[in-house]
Write a protein that holds these residues in place. Structure first.
Motif, PDB file in Angstrom:
ATOM      1  N   GLN A  31      47.761 -26.897  24.563  1.00  0.00           N
ATOM      2  CA  GLN A  31      47.214 -27.975  25.369  1.00  0.00           C
ATOM      3  C   GLN A  31      45.776 -27.646  25.765  1.00  0.00           C
ATOM      4  N   PRO A  32      44.878 -28.591  25.702  1.00  0.00           N
ATOM      5  CA  PRO A  32      43.468 -28.320  26.000  1.00  0.00           C
ATOM      6  C   PRO A  32      43.264 -27.864  27.444  1.00  0.00           C
ATOM      7  N   VAL A  33      42.250 -27.028  27.633  1.00  0.00           N
ATOM      8  CA  VAL A  33      41.912 -26.510  28.957  1.00  0.00           C
ATOM      9  C   VAL A  33      40.469 -26.900  29.264  1.00  0.00           C
ATOM     10  N   ASN A  34      40.261 -27.565  30.382  1.00  0.00           N
ATOM     11  CA  ASN A  34      38.919 -28.003  30.762  1.00  0.00           C
ATOM     12  C   ASN A  34      38.161 -26.836  31.398  1.00  0.00           C
ATOM     13  N   THR A  35      37.195 -26.319  30.680  1.00  0.00           N
ATOM     14  CA  THR A  35      36.436 -25.149  31.151  1.00  0.00           C
ATOM     15  C   THR A  35      34.973 -25.479  31.439  1.00  0.00           C
ATOM     16  N   LEU A  62      36.638 -17.250  41.270  1.00  0.00           N
ATOM     17  CA  LEU A  62      37.706 -18.069  41.829  1.00  0.00           C
ATOM     18  C   LEU A  62      37.962 -19.300  40.975  1.00  0.00           C
ATOM     19  N   LYS A  63      36.898 -19.901  40.455  1.00  0.00           N
ATOM     20  CA  LYS A  63      37.053 -21.050  39.569  1.00  0.00           C
ATOM     21  C   LYS A  63      37.754 -20.640  38.270  1.00  0.00           C
ATOM     22  N   ALA A  64      37.440 -19.452  37.761  1.00  0.00           N
ATOM     23  CA  ALA A  64      38.111 -18.958  36.558  1.00  0.00           C
ATOM     24  C   ALA A  64      39.598 -18.758  36.812  1.00  0.00           C
ATOM     25  N   VAL A  65      39.943 -18.231  37.982  1.00  0.00           N
ATOM     26  CA  VAL A  65      41.357 -18.066  38.339  1.00  0.00           C
ATOM     27  C   VAL A  65      42.056 -19.416  38.367  1.00  0.00           C
ATOM     28  N   GLU A  66      41.412 -20.399  38.987  1.00  0.00           N
ATOM     29  CA  GLU A  66      41.991 -21.741  39.104  1.00  0.00           C
ATOM     30  C   GLU A  66      42.204 -22.377  37.731  1.00  0.00           C
ATOM     31  N   ILE A  67      41.176 -22.326  36.897  1.00  0.00           N
ATOM     32  CA  ILE A  67      41.279 -22.906  35.552  1.00  0.00           C
ATOM     33  C   ILE A  67      42.268 -22.118  34.702  1.00  0.00           C
ATOM     34  N   GLY A  68      42.233 -20.806  34.846  1.00  0.00           N
ATOM     35  CA  GLY A  68      43.163 -19.967  34.102  1.00  0.00           C
ATOM     36  C   GLY A  68      44.611 -20.218  34.473  1.00  0.00           C
ATOM     37  N   ALA A  69      44.857 -20.481  35.750  1.00  0.00           N
ATOM     38  CA  ALA A  69      46.225 -20.780  36.187  1.00  0.00           C
ATOM     39  C   ALA A  69      46.735 -22.039  35.508  1.00  0.00           C
ATOM     40  N   SER A  70      45.886 -23.068  35.458  1.00  0.00           N
ATOM     41  CA  SER A  70      46.269 -24.316  34.800  1.00  0.00           C
ATOM     42  C   SER A  70      46.497 -24.097  33.311  1.00  0.00           C
ATOM     43  N   PHE A  72      47.239 -21.302  31.761  1.00  0.00           N
ATOM     44  CA  PHE A  72      48.426 -20.474  31.544  1.00  0.00           C
ATOM     45  C   PHE A  72      49.696 -21.307  31.677  1.00  0.00           C
ATOM     46  N   ASN A  73      49.776 -22.107  32.743  1.00  0.00           N
ATOM     47  CA  ASN A  73      50.984 -22.894  32.972  1.00  0.00           C
ATOM     48  C   ASN A  73      51.236 -23.894  31.854  1.00  0.00           C
ATOM     49  N   GLN A  74      50.166 -24.419  31.256  1.00  0.00           N
ATOM     50  CA  GLN A  74      50.322 -25.389  30.174  1.00  0.00           C
ATOM     51  C   GLN A  74      50.669 -24.745  28.837  1.00  0.00           C
ATOM     52  N   ASN A  75      50.165 -23.539  28.607  1.00  0.00           N
ATOM     53  CA  ASN A  75      50.256 -22.958  27.269  1.00  0.00           C
ATOM     54  C   ASN A  75      51.060 -21.665  27.160  1.00  0.00           C
ATOM     55  N   CYS A  76      51.256 -20.983  28.263  1.00  0.00           N
ATOM     56  CA  CYS A  76      51.808 -19.633  28.178  1.00  0.00           C
ATOM     57  C   CYS A  76      53.101 -19.425  28.973  1.00  0.00           C
ATOM     58  N   ALA A  77      53.289 -20.212  30.030  1.00  0.00           N
ATOM     59  CA  ALA A  77      54.387 -19.950  30.965  1.00  0.00           C
ATOM     60  C   ALA A  77      55.758 -20.096  30.312  1.00  0.00           C
ATOM     61  N   ARG A  78      55.867 -20.934  29.309  1.00  0.00           N
ATOM     62  CA  ARG A  78      57.170 -21.148  28.677  1.00  0.00           C
ATOM     63  C   ARG A  78      57.775 -19.840  28.182  1.00  0.00           C
ATOM     64  N   ILE A 137      42.185 -17.619  31.421  1.00  0.00           N
ATOM     65  CA  ILE A 137      43.601 -17.263  31.483  1.00  0.00           C
ATOM     66  C   ILE A 137      43.757 -15.772  31.744  1.00  0.00           C
ATOM     67  N   ARG A 138      42.946 -14.981  31.094  1.00  0.00           N
ATOM     68  CA  ARG A 138      42.974 -13.529  31.325  1.00  0.00           C
ATOM     69  C   ARG A 138      42.675 -13.209  32.791  1.00  0.00           C
ATOM     70  N   THR A 139      41.691 -13.883  33.375  1.00  0.00           N
ATOM     71  CA  THR A 139      41.328 -13.656  34.763  1.00  0.00           C
ATOM     72  C   THR A 139      42.485 -13.992  35.691  1.00  0.00           C
ATOM     73  N   TYR A 140      43.153 -15.111  35.416  1.00  0.00           N
ATOM     74  CA  TYR A 140      44.318 -15.481  36.226  1.00  0.00           C
ATOM     75  C   TYR A 140      45.419 -14.442  36.102  1.00  0.00           C
ATOM     76  N   VAL A 141      45.743 -14.054  34.887  1.00  0.00           N
ATOM     77  CA  VAL A 141      46.852 -13.128  34.656  1.00  0.00           C
ATOM     78  C   VAL A 141      46.618 -11.780  35.346  1.00  0.00           C
ATOM     79  N   GLU A 142      45.401 -11.272  35.256  1.00  0.00           N
ATOM     80  CA  GLU A 142      45.148  -9.940  35.806  1.00  0.00           C
ATOM     81  C   GLU A 142      45.104  -9.924  37.336  1.00  0.00           C
ATOM     82  N   THR A 143      45.023 -11.088  37.954  1.00  0.00           N
ATOM     83  CA  THR A 143      45.026 -11.140  39.420  1.00  0.00           C
ATOM     84  C   THR A 143      46.414 -11.373  39.995  1.00  0.00           C
ATOM     85  N   ARG A 144      47.425 -11.449  39.143  1.00  0.00           N
ATOM     86  CA  ARG A 144      48.778 -11.697  39.649  1.00  0.00           C
ATOM     87  C   ARG A 144      49.294 -10.458  40.375  1.00  0.00           C
TER      88      ARG A 144
END
Length: 228
Positions: A31-35, A62-70, A72-78, A137-144
């Motif tokens: 799914q496309p990610v708006n960056t 912080l914006k990278a975390v926010e975009i990365g979270a979206s 990740f949830n669309q493409n990776c969380a499954r 997405i990497r930024t979001y994942v590493e901050t978990r």
């Protein structure tokens, strides 16, 4: 794959997890990610995350975390789990070191995917989603946060949640400062210096308005429920 790519022996886990997958990553339609809100990083693929706070500042991070979270949830969380907490089907990406060698493993797999015995376990996301999405997405994942990161503070966080939810907050500034203090103590699994925990999010939301109290209480409620 070198064993030092991932902390605590996670490389061995990755080999076992990718071998035993039942649902192929290949079933996922990217799914496309708006960056657009993130700085450009050039066409040549990097080997180190360009969106870490020390490099780009707090707001861009912080914006990278926010975009990365979206993303990740669309493409990776499954396969990799909600909040990047793997249920065992796929590698738990939280344990990738927040260093260049962890970045290299991540971006290689993101770009080219993974195939085993002729079966696509993970599609190649690189050409479809692009480099900015990869690093977000990497930024979001590493901050978990690591497992159990909020356990020591759970009782107090429930009390704060209840006070915020009651709509009778006497000192918003004090609660915000306390949440910020707790957030600093929350550890990441990757070794990244800041965890994007629900405590951190609630502190960002909190202001003098009753609406912010409600939203912060909801964030804490969801986050605390997820840790039980």
């Amino acid at each position: 794959m070198s064993a030092n790519i991932i902390r605590g022996g996670i490389a061995a886990f990755i080999l076992m997890a990718t071998t035993s997958m039942v649902i192929a990553h290949g079933d996922v339609v990217p799914q496309p990610v708006n960056t657009e809100a993130l700085p450009d990083v050039g066409e040549e693929w990097l080997t180190e995350n360009p969106y870490r706070e020390a490099k780009v500042g707090h707001d861009v991070w912080l914006k990278a975390v926010e975009i990365g979270a979206s993303g990740f949830n669309q493409n990776c969380a499954r396969c990799h789990g909600l909040g990047a907490v793997s249920g065992g089907l796929a590698p738990d990406l939280r344990f990738l070191e927040a260093e260049e060698y962890g970045d290299e493993w991540f971006v290689e797999r993101f770009r080219h995917g993974y195939t085993q015995d002729g079966t696509t376990k993970m599609p190649a996301f690189g050409d479809i989603l692009g480099q900015k999405a990869a690093w977000a997405i990497r930024t979001y994942v590493e901050t978990r946060p690591e497992d159990g990161a909020l356990d020591a503070h759970a009782k107090r966080l429930h009390e704060i949640r209840d006070e915020l939810g009651s709509g009778k907050v006497t000192d918003t500034g004090a609660l915000k400062k306390e949440l910020e203090t707790i957030a600093i103590e929350v550890k990441t699994a990757s070794g990244a210096p800041v965890a994007d925990s629900v405590t951190y999010e609630a502190a960002r939301i909190l202001s003098d308005t009753p609406e912010s109290w409600k939203r912060a209480a909801e964030v804490l409620t969801v986050g605390l429920s997820a840790t039980q």
